[in-house]
Design an enzyme around this catalytic site. Sequence first.
Site: not given
Length: 474
Positions: A199, A201, A232, A370, A393, A395
């Site tokens: 996750n 990005f 992130h 997201s 932090h 979704a």
Amino acid sequence: MDTNRQVKYHGNNHREVQLPHGSVHVFANDAVFETFEQKVYDMADNNLRIPRHVYMSYTPDAHIGVGTCIGTTAVWNMRDGFVSPSIVGVDIGCGMRVHLTPLHKRDLQDKQVRRQLIDAIEKYVPSNERKNSNYADIDIMDVVQHGLHGLPASYVPDERWLTHVEESTFRYDHSFLEHLPGKIKKNAHGQLGTLGSGNHFCEIQYVEIDESNRELAAKWGMFDGQVIVMIHSGSRAWGAMLGREYTKTLREAMHSWGVTNPDPNLIYAPINSTEGQRYLHLMYSALNFAVSNRHMIAFGVREAFRDVFGSECEVPVLYDLMHNYALKEFHREQPMLVHRKGATRALPAGHYLNTAAYKETGHPALIPGSMGTSSYIMLGSEHGLKNFYSICHGAGRIRSRRATREAVKVDEFEQSLKVGTEDEILVNHRTLERILDECPQAYKDVDQIIDSIVGAKLASVVAKCKPMAVVKGI
């Protein structure tokens, strides 16, 4: 949820759920609260078996993790408490960073410009490689010992890059570096400035300022329609190897002490034990790597913007923070070890832990959505004290990666990204199949998560951030 379980409602989206070994505080609106599955509470009860716990809570994005749910805040006294790698997470120091730009969304309205920017970012932040050869002159040991202050001055564009962060350096006893896992330096070498997979990005967004915080946003240098960059990432191989090594080491110590827990993946040790101290000090080295990694990703993004929009284009730091760590903080006039696993610290105006740049206003709390949905920039409230100033932090997943690939079709993902329209959210991957497990359908509704936090009076919205282009790692 077990209807026989005792639940005390404190108002404002705050429930206290009584479990056999203690209580877990849950901050969620009615709709989100009803989605929590039984295993979430089973994991909480296992966590509460750790002796002398002071406090435990879930934010609304909480979901199943290894040993502990992501979305957990757990607190022990430093004097006689415990530290748990399971309540820190493997990606030690994973967190968020936001940079502002002087650009308006209309400057990126042309899809070709957005595509050009994606290509430029990939030049400096390679998304399909484990290593980044752009920064071979950086000594990794300087970074893990001194954080941002271990970077060569040429990689620090201005003072804000050192001051507008949660911490620029995490101090610890460097003699503990003698206990590093083998090959950690080799595996982490060259990873500064790399996103990683999953996750993580780098997303180009534009902001919509919330009316209630318009004056504050202006103080922070923000305006409606402004293009920003949200990053992130975490500590890459450095944190991953430490997490695995000390999960194994502490598991062996627990066995030798005769300590058991129903969940074999929940690992912990007394803070003052040899094993606990070793983990804590080396964890700080990973926090230094993580903040430096995001810094170098941002440096690459700055170079990309300058390639596309000219050498005068600057991208000042808004803020950098973590959401996987354990830190010593003073609460109730006592030193406590606050674990946050998938939880963001959101300090209000005037709080002593705020960095000097945000002492007056409180700092920006950075909450990603997201992929394909909005993210948020928030401000912590004084009421956050009841939850040790922790908020969500992100979704929070509702489907595993495998389940997402089985349940969601690529054309559904395409619709979420508005593929084929002028407002298409561009991605660096030529096929969405490769990143299907990161589609919005894998996550909870981020707007419901934010509603839960605002309703709990833990924080307020400063800006809603809408995606325009995304760079994802593989």
